[in-house]
Write a protein that holds these residues in place. Sequence first.
Motif, short mmCIF file in Angstrom:
data_model
loop_
_atom_site.label_atom_id
_atom_site.label_comp_id
_atom_site.label_asym_id
_atom_site.label_seq_id
_atom_site.Cartn_x
_atom_site.Cartn_y
_atom_site.Cartn_z
N ARG A 3 23.00 -44.78 -22.37
CA ARG A 3 23.81 -43.56 -22.38
C ARG A 3 22.95 -42.33 -22.07
NH1 ARG A 3 25.81 -39.51 -25.64
NH2 ARG A 3 24.42 -40.00 -27.38
N ASN A 4 23.49 -41.43 -21.26
CA ASN A 4 22.81 -40.19 -20.94
C ASN A 4 22.89 -39.26 -22.14
OD1 ASN A 4 21.93 -37.71 -19.95
ND2 ASN A 4 22.84 -38.02 -17.94
N THR A 5 21.75 -38.97 -22.76
CA THR A 5 21.75 -38.15 -23.98
C THR A 5 21.70 -36.66 -23.68
OG1 THR A 5 19.32 -38.32 -24.11
CG2 THR A 5 20.64 -39.97 -25.31
N LEU A 6 21.86 -36.26 -22.41
CA LEU A 6 21.89 -34.84 -22.06
C LEU A 6 23.33 -34.35 -21.87
CD1 LEU A 6 18.96 -34.64 -19.46
CD2 LEU A 6 18.93 -34.01 -21.88
N ILE A 7 24.29 -35.24 -22.06
CA ILE A 7 25.68 -34.88 -21.77
C ILE A 7 26.56 -35.08 -23.00
CG2 ILE A 7 27.73 -35.44 -20.40
CD1 ILE A 7 25.93 -36.35 -18.17
N THR A 8 27.32 -34.04 -23.33
CA THR A 8 28.49 -34.15 -24.21
C THR A 8 29.55 -33.24 -23.62
OG1 THR A 8 28.02 -32.30 -25.70
CG2 THR A 8 26.97 -34.40 -26.22
N LYS A 9 30.78 -33.44 -24.01
CA LYS A 9 31.87 -32.69 -23.41
C LYS A 9 31.79 -31.19 -23.70
CE LYS A 9 35.15 -33.51 -27.23
NZ LYS A 9 35.33 -32.11 -27.63
N LEU A 308 28.64 -18.15 -34.80
CA LEU A 308 29.04 -19.55 -34.94
C LEU A 308 29.04 -20.30 -33.61
CD1 LEU A 308 31.86 -19.38 -37.64
CD2 LEU A 308 29.56 -20.32 -37.89
N ILE A 309 29.61 -19.68 -32.56
CA ILE A 309 29.64 -20.37 -31.26
C ILE A 309 28.23 -20.61 -30.72
CG2 ILE A 309 30.23 -20.07 -28.82
CD1 ILE A 309 32.89 -19.01 -29.62
N PRO A 310 27.36 -19.58 -30.66
CA PRO A 310 26.00 -19.84 -30.16
C PRO A 310 25.24 -20.87 -30.97
CG PRO A 310 26.45 -17.49 -30.21
CD PRO A 310 27.58 -18.16 -30.93
N ALA A 311 25.34 -20.77 -32.31
CA ALA A 311 24.62 -21.74 -33.16
C ALA A 311 25.14 -23.15 -32.91
CB ALA A 311 24.79 -21.37 -34.62
N SER A 312 26.46 -23.30 -32.87
CA SER A 312 27.05 -24.62 -32.66
C SER A 312 26.59 -25.25 -31.35
CB SER A 312 28.57 -24.53 -32.69
OG SER A 312 29.15 -25.78 -32.37
N LEU A 313 26.60 -24.46 -30.27
CA LEU A 313 26.25 -25.00 -28.96
C LEU A 313 24.78 -25.38 -28.86
CD1 LEU A 313 28.42 -22.76 -26.60
CD2 LEU A 313 28.79 -25.15 -27.23
N THR A 314 23.90 -24.65 -29.56
CA THR A 314 22.50 -25.06 -29.57
C THR A 314 22.33 -26.37 -30.33
OG1 THR A 314 21.99 -23.74 -31.54
CG2 THR A 314 21.65 -22.69 -29.41
N PHE A 315 23.08 -26.55 -31.41
CA PHE A 315 23.01 -27.79 -32.17
C PHE A 315 23.62 -28.96 -31.38
CE2 PHE A 315 23.26 -24.97 -36.17
CZ PHE A 315 21.89 -24.71 -36.08
N VAL A 316 24.71 -28.67 -30.66
CA VAL A 316 25.33 -29.70 -29.82
C VAL A 316 24.36 -30.15 -28.74
CG1 VAL A 316 27.12 -30.11 -28.11
CG2 VAL A 316 27.71 -29.01 -30.26
N ASN A 317 23.65 -29.18 -28.14
CA ASN A 317 22.67 -29.50 -27.10
C ASN A 317 21.55 -30.36 -27.68
OD1 ASN A 317 21.47 -28.98 -24.34
ND2 ASN A 317 19.85 -28.14 -25.63
N ASN A 323 25.68 -37.50 -30.09
CA ASN A 323 27.05 -37.11 -29.74
C ASN A 323 27.64 -36.13 -30.75
OD1 ASN A 323 29.06 -37.29 -27.80
ND2 ASN A 323 30.21 -38.85 -28.92
N LEU A 324 26.82 -35.18 -31.20
CA LEU A 324 27.27 -34.15 -32.14
C LEU A 324 28.36 -33.31 -31.51
CD1 LEU A 324 26.59 -32.86 -34.98
CD2 LEU A 324 25.23 -31.19 -33.70
N SER A 325 29.47 -33.12 -32.20
CA SER A 325 30.60 -32.37 -31.65
C SER A 325 30.47 -30.89 -31.94
CB SER A 325 31.92 -32.89 -32.23
OG SER A 325 32.01 -32.53 -33.61
N TYR A 326 31.25 -30.11 -31.21
CA TYR A 326 31.29 -28.65 -31.38
C TYR A 326 31.71 -28.28 -32.80
CZ TYR A 326 33.48 -23.99 -30.89
OH TYR A 326 33.87 -22.69 -31.07
N ALA A 327 32.73 -28.95 -33.33
CA ALA A 327 33.21 -28.65 -34.67
C ALA A 327 32.15 -28.93 -35.73
CB ALA A 327 34.48 -29.46 -34.97
N TRP A 328 31.46 -30.06 -35.59
CA TRP A 328 30.41 -30.38 -36.55
C TRP A 328 29.22 -29.42 -36.41
CZ3 TRP A 328 30.61 -32.68 -40.95
CH2 TRP A 328 31.56 -33.67 -41.18
N GLY A 329 29.00 -28.94 -35.19
CA GLY A 329 27.95 -27.94 -34.98
C GLY A 329 28.25 -26.66 -35.74
N ILE A 330 29.51 -26.26 -35.77
CA ILE A 330 29.93 -25.06 -36.49
C ILE A 330 29.75 -25.25 -38.00
CG2 ILE A 330 31.94 -23.64 -37.11
CD1 ILE A 330 32.87 -23.99 -34.22
#
Length: 469
Positions: A3-9, A308-317, A323-330
């Motif tokens: 699995r490509n670990t650089l990609i999530t939705k 919240l959005i910036p923090a979540s997206l850095t954690f998702v990345n 496969n950490l989701s946006y919601a869990w990142g928040i």
Amino acid sequence: MKRNTLITKDIVPTLRRHRIITGLGFFNIWVGMAVIIATFQIGANGIESMTLWQLAGAIFVANVLIAIVASLTGDIGIEHGLSFAAYLRAPFGTVGVHIPSLIRGIVACVWFGIQTYLGATAINYIVANLTGFDFWFVWYVVFAGVQIANTAFGIKAIDRFAVIAAPSIILISIWIFVKISSIATVEGINIFTYEGSSAETTWLLIMAANMGFWSLLAVDIPNLTRYVKAPRNERNWFRRNTNSYIPHLLALPTVQTFIGIIGAVSFLATGNWNPIEVVQQLATGWIMVIILLLVVLAQWSTNSAANLIPASLTFVNAGAKFNLSYAWGIILAGIIGTVFQPWLVLDKLFVFLGYYGATMSALAGVIICDYYIIRKRRLHVTDLYRQEGQFTYNRGVNLAGMLAWLISSVLAIVFIDYMYFVGFPISVFIYYILMKRWYLNKFPQKEVVSNYSDEYLGTSVNRDWKIPV
């Protein structure tokens, strides 16, 4: 296949149909973000050493400069639909990206905690007066939970909330200014002719502190601009970015300056930099409810979009491997923000501003140099999501970007009073030299080798970057 670990939705480029925020909508979001209660403190710290007009000028100029930086970095989202962390793979590498992006994410968490704490104490003050129940941490948990839930619904929820929050915040802020000004008049203070005599700070220091205040959002604003509507097949930067730079230049400098002025006037009239506390002590009934509304809306609107959005997206990345989701990142952002005990950080606000402002000023220089000077807005976007693509560099690290950022960050910290004026230009210079004389020869970049072919443009040539998830 592995699995490509650089990609999530949640971190692939946004498509045209995802871009739902209009220029007015982005203006409303900026108004909501710009009203931060901590800004009152900056105004109060400056007024003892200068006139109200000089203070307003320092805050205004600082925020115009930050708005320009944010408008420039914002084109990354407009042109390519990329989030901050996804783009940072270009100047730092697919592994190296995690150091600057996670630092930014953690600072955003701390700011979330600070904002939530300020809102919770205001809620607690009112509830305690009305019911006798006095326990601010309960309201901290409740307020944090509501904000996390709202932000988890995505950019549409934030856009709709801003429509209500922005005009309400403006009207209530004007009312507070009138109230505080009347207190100053009763005390015999003419706020328009007052001139502080303290040598504790200077015009330039206040300006630098204000630039540090917004240095975070100036670098990661692509997290929001990737959802802003933009014309297709538009090569002209100004026409393509109309819905981005106009809200930046209109909302941030004017609102921040006004909030700083309110803090200054509050300090002159009462000795307390926080006008919310001052008015709360004088208010009763519906007026107290109005103050509560301002505090809740101001902290909520800022936290959703700016923290919240910036923090979540850095954690998702960083957590794409899991496969950490946006919601869990928040949710993770909310937990980290609380663990850092923001009520203690607030006591050292200017120290906090200084250190992260220094590192983020250097980061802004690297980003703008990479995007505009090295790549001329072209970007091999598909390789950002390839584990063996051109952005792997030295085992996933772009040493040119890392060295430029670290060296200029240290220098900005050494000269912390003038951090942005040190970190930003030095990082541009060092990154440019290292890339041109060293890294581009060692690791050729296709968009550069192609002589900046249009095949590496996005919105300008009506292209959506479609990355299979």
